[in-house]
Design an enzyme around this catalytic site. Structure first.
Site, PDB file in Angstrom:
ATOM      1  CB  SER A   1     124.098  57.769 -45.922  1.00  0.00           C
ATOM      2  OG  SER A   1     123.684  57.725 -44.572  1.00  0.00           O
TER       3      SER A   1
ATOM      4  CG  ASP B   1     129.814  54.378 -40.977  1.00  0.00           C
ATOM      5  OD1 ASP B   1     129.432  55.150 -40.087  1.00  0.00           O
ATOM      6  OD2 ASP B   1     129.355  54.373 -42.130  1.00  0.00           O
TER       7      ASP B   1
ATOM      8  CG  HIS C   1     128.453  57.691 -42.691  1.00  0.00           C
ATOM      9  ND1 HIS C   1     127.944  56.451 -43.033  1.00  0.00           N
ATOM     10  CD2 HIS C   1     127.519  58.596 -43.109  1.00  0.00           C
ATOM     11  CE1 HIS C   1     126.774  56.596 -43.625  1.00  0.00           C
ATOM     12  NE2 HIS C   1     126.494  57.883 -43.694  1.00  0.00           N
TER      13      HIS C   1
END
Length: 775
Positions: free
Chosen positions: A613, A690, A725
């Site tokens: 991330s 995601d 994610h």
């Protein structure tokens, strides 16, 4: 509340014996951690017990669940327990439950279907404990209720279905709103408010006396839509046309959802919209709602401007429906965090106050603020930060909280009297540790959770005797015994000082059989985002990072460095990254890498970085610097250009594109020389499903690198079909970690002195190394 253990209050009070040493465990045996034990999740992990404290006339009661599924009411004061709900009355496959405050009913959620990070759809049922009858909250429900909550006082439930608000009361349901739909949300947040503002799935709040309900209405009309394709869509055979999930997802400088504040009189069902004039509609974010009374006289909301560097607290008088700004702040030197920390105190010297956390002084501290506006009263001060309010005990005039007083990497539990301002530790605050606590409804008892650096444990205390626990709730003794057979990585914490004077917190893992006369590859594992913290004294999972340090074929030294912009070291340290994400952070990581290479055992030819991330973004930006220090990188689900990320997160730190166009251009990963000059490889991993950091980021990044001349021997892009994610679809996480492990193994191998030439690579090599290309 989904995994509760039966706790039997029997035997003599026992503290943890021997006490945990204030350092991560090293084991003491000879076994080394294996891949299977660490990946994709740590199997050698501590357990913790969650308790559902009951808010009843008698303090010290909580609910736990027995092995057969029954709900047990435990009473600390009387040292007794009784079955509240028999196992055969518990719905099969329930997801969660909530006890009615008077202990006469249970609200169950079943048929769970995940929506976003926090939100889900479910069916809800009400169990009458005395009669044993189970009644659906809505007769025609079909796993489509978004949220439900008991009134804290009476027999009613507020719930949201189809984005409309309903109130159920003793079997009768009244629909409150009729405008809910794809673009209008009542009582629940839309995607961006759920993800970036509330961190939760509800936007409704009962008054303490149960007579009023405050709620927010969100309107997404005009907010751009992002489409997430699902190629398999959980089907054995992929559909010919992917399912497309359309999400109203405001990106930087795009239209945000608008928000309105509403009050509902539950007795009359009269609904009132309160005008919000703190900021223009298109420049307004409501970050928090809190009742500032013991009944329903006052309710306040925290309003931010769009870029979240100006804050206004607005108090609404329920009787007159009039509102006024009682507090405001200019935070244009950085941003203002939404800490969700307002809590009503009551009268102090004849004046009503509420408590809140503010870093206006440069450090986050506790303050009392007058409900009707006026000068604040500081309760704590110093070059350390209050991190959370745990409990307000108005009877004893105490506020319980956690802070970094010992060190920015630690958390200790304290109380402060808002009468005398005396601050008292509930734990030994003179050693490195990480604590939290959960207090009973009336504040007479608490579960103290030691969370690291050693093996975590939990103990039950009375506030009247903070030195001797009533009992140990969770010891994790079994894990300690298992770890005695292992030789674990050695974890240490220290600081390194930048030339500019700031210090960075570092966590180092050394291989179990570390030999200072050998050479070891190094892997940096940052997150590095604004206000975040990776380097802390909390328990460190025996996961992938521990494995690659332990495996004799790998033996990586890992460094985790909290760069400038990260949290809990004061406002100045955080705010320095404002308008320039990805500028200072990689500089700090490169500086740290140069520091580690001063050690004779650090292999300068094998220094990598892996991040997820924001950490993936930081990895890419660090490779982009072309520092010559890092030789390979791995980015999982990275942001590559913050113009592609959501507005409410990004603009908090970067402001709008109109205000900071050059900053956004520099923040994007756009230079390719650093990737082309890597001695090793760069890996990108991303899930195509995601909904947070869109796959678009990695698609754009890959294209940028390929068009910039990065060759196949330097770049691999790996997608995970339909994964979100967290990369959790099907067997994706298994493949992901095998790929990461192969990468770190390959990257530590000796590199050939010359690169073989082929017909397909001659021109590329000529461009890279200045060799004359053959036709």
């Amino acid at each position: 509340m989904k995994f509760l253990s039966l706790l039997l209050l029997v035997g003599v009070a026992q503290a943890i014996v021997p006490p945990r040493e204030p350092r991560p465990p090293t084991g003491g045996g000879k076994k080394l951690l294996t891949y299977k034990e660490c990946v994709p999740r740590a199997t050698l992990a501590p357990r913790s017990t969650s308790l559902a404290w009951i808010n009843s006339d008698e303090d010290g009661q909580y609910i736990s669940q027995s092995d057969d599924g029954a709900l047990i009411l435990q009473n600390i004061v009387t040292n007794t327990n009784k079955t509240l709900v028999a196992a055969d009355k518990v719905p099969k496959g329930f997801y969660d439950y909530w006890i009615k405050p008077d202990l006469t009913a249970v609200l169950w959620a079943t048929n769970y279907t995940k929506q976003y990070r926090h939100s889900y759809f479910a069916n809800y049922f009400i169990l009458d404990i005395e009669k044993g009858s189970l009644t659906p909250l809505a007769e025609d429900q079909s796993g489509d209720i978004q949220y439900a909550q008991w009134n804290p006082v009476d027999n009613s439930i507020a719930y949201v279905r189809g984005n409309d608000l309903y109130v159920w009361n003793s079997g009768k349901t009244k629909r409150i709103t009729e405008n809910g739909g794809p673009d209008t949300f009542n009582g629940v947040p839309d995607w961006v408010y759920e993800e970036e503002i509330f961190g939760d799935r509800f936007a409704l709040w009962f008054s303490p006396d149960g007579e009023y309900l405050a709620y927010l209405r969100f309107n997404e009309t005009g907010v751009p839509t992002y489409t997430v394709p699902y190629y398999k869509n959980k089907q054995k055979i992929a559909p010919a046309y992917p399912r497309e999930l359309e999400i109203r997802y405001p990106k930087v400088s795009a239209k945000n959802p608008t928000v309105q504040f509403h009050l509902l009189n539950l007795a009359s069902s009269e609904e009132t919209s309160i005008p919000v004039t703190a900021f223009p509609e298109d420049d307004l974010i409501i970050g928090e709602v809190a009742w500032l009374s013991s009944g329903h006289d006052s309710v306040a909301f925290r309003a931010f401007n769009r870029v979240q560097d100006t804050e206004k607290i607005v108090n609404v008088k329920v009787g007159s429906k009039e509102s006024k700004v009682i507090r405001e702040r200019d935070g244009t030197d950085g941003w203002i965090d939404n800490l969700l920390s307002m809590s009503y105190i009551g009268k102090v010297n004849g004046k009503e106050y509420y408590v809140d956390i503010s870093d206006a002084s440069g450090w986050a501290h506790l303050y009392l603020y007058p409900v009707d506006g006026g000068k604040e009263i500081a309760l704590t001060k110093g070059e350390w930060e209050v991190t959370a309010i745990l409990k307000v005990d108005t009877k004893s005039k105490l506020i319980y909280f956690t802070s970094t007083k010992f060190h920015s990497t630690t958390r200790h539990v304290y109380s402060v009297s808002y009468d005398t301002k005396v601050m008292t530790p509930l734990v030994n605050d003179r050693e490195a540790a990480y604590y939290s606590a959960s207090f009973s409804a009336k504040g007479g008892y608490y579960i103290l959770s030691y969370q690291g650096p050693n093996v975590p444990y939990q103990e039950l205390y009375s506030v009247k005797d903070k030195k001797k626990p009533i009992k140990t709730i969770t010891s994790n003794d079994a894990l300690i015994e298992k770890l005695k057979d292992y030789k674990l990585p050695k974890i240490t914490f220290f600081e390194i000082k930048l030339p500019s004077g700031e210090s960075l917190n570092v966590m180092q893992r050394l291989p179990p059989n570390f030999n200072p006369f050998k050479k070891y590859p190094v892997l940096f594992t940052p997150y590095g985002g604004p206000g975040a913290q990776e380097v802390s004294q909390a328990w460190k999972a025996l996961d992938f990072k521990a494995y690659i340090t332990s495996d004799p074929e790998l033996e990586y030294v890992t460094w985790t460095v909290d760069n400038r912009g990260t949290g809990f070291k004061g406002r100045k340290f955080r705010s320095t990254v404002t308008k320039r994400l990805g500028f200072l952070e990689p500089q700090d990581q490169v500086f740290a890498a140069k520091e580690i290479l001063k050690n004779r055992w650090a292999d300068k030819d094998h220094v990598g970085m892996w991040g997820w991330s924001y950490g993936g973004f930081l990895t890419a930006k660090t490779m982009e610097t072309d520092s010559g220090v890092f030789t390979f990188g791995m980015s999982t689900a990275p942001v590559s250009d913050f113009r592609l990320y959501d507005s409410m997160y990004t603009e908090r730190y970067m402001k709008t594109v109109e205000l900071n166009a050059d900053g956004y251009s520099e923040t994007a990963v756009h230079k390719t020389d650093g990737f082309k000059n890597l001695k090793g490889h760069y890996l990108i991993q991303h899930g195509t499903g995601d909904d947070n950091v869109h796959f678009q980021n990695s698609a754009v990044l890959s294209n940028t690198l390929m068009n910039g001349g990065v060759t196949p021997d330097r770049l691999t892009t790996q997608w995970f079909t339909d994964s979100d994610h967290g990369v959790r679809y099907d067997n994706d996480s298994t493949f992901q970690y095998k790929q990461l492990t192969k990468m770190v193994y390959d990257q530590k191998q000796p590199r050939p002195q010359t690169t073989p030439l082929h017909q397909w690579s001659k021109r590329v090599l000529a461009a890279l190394f200045g060799e004359e290309a053959e036709e």
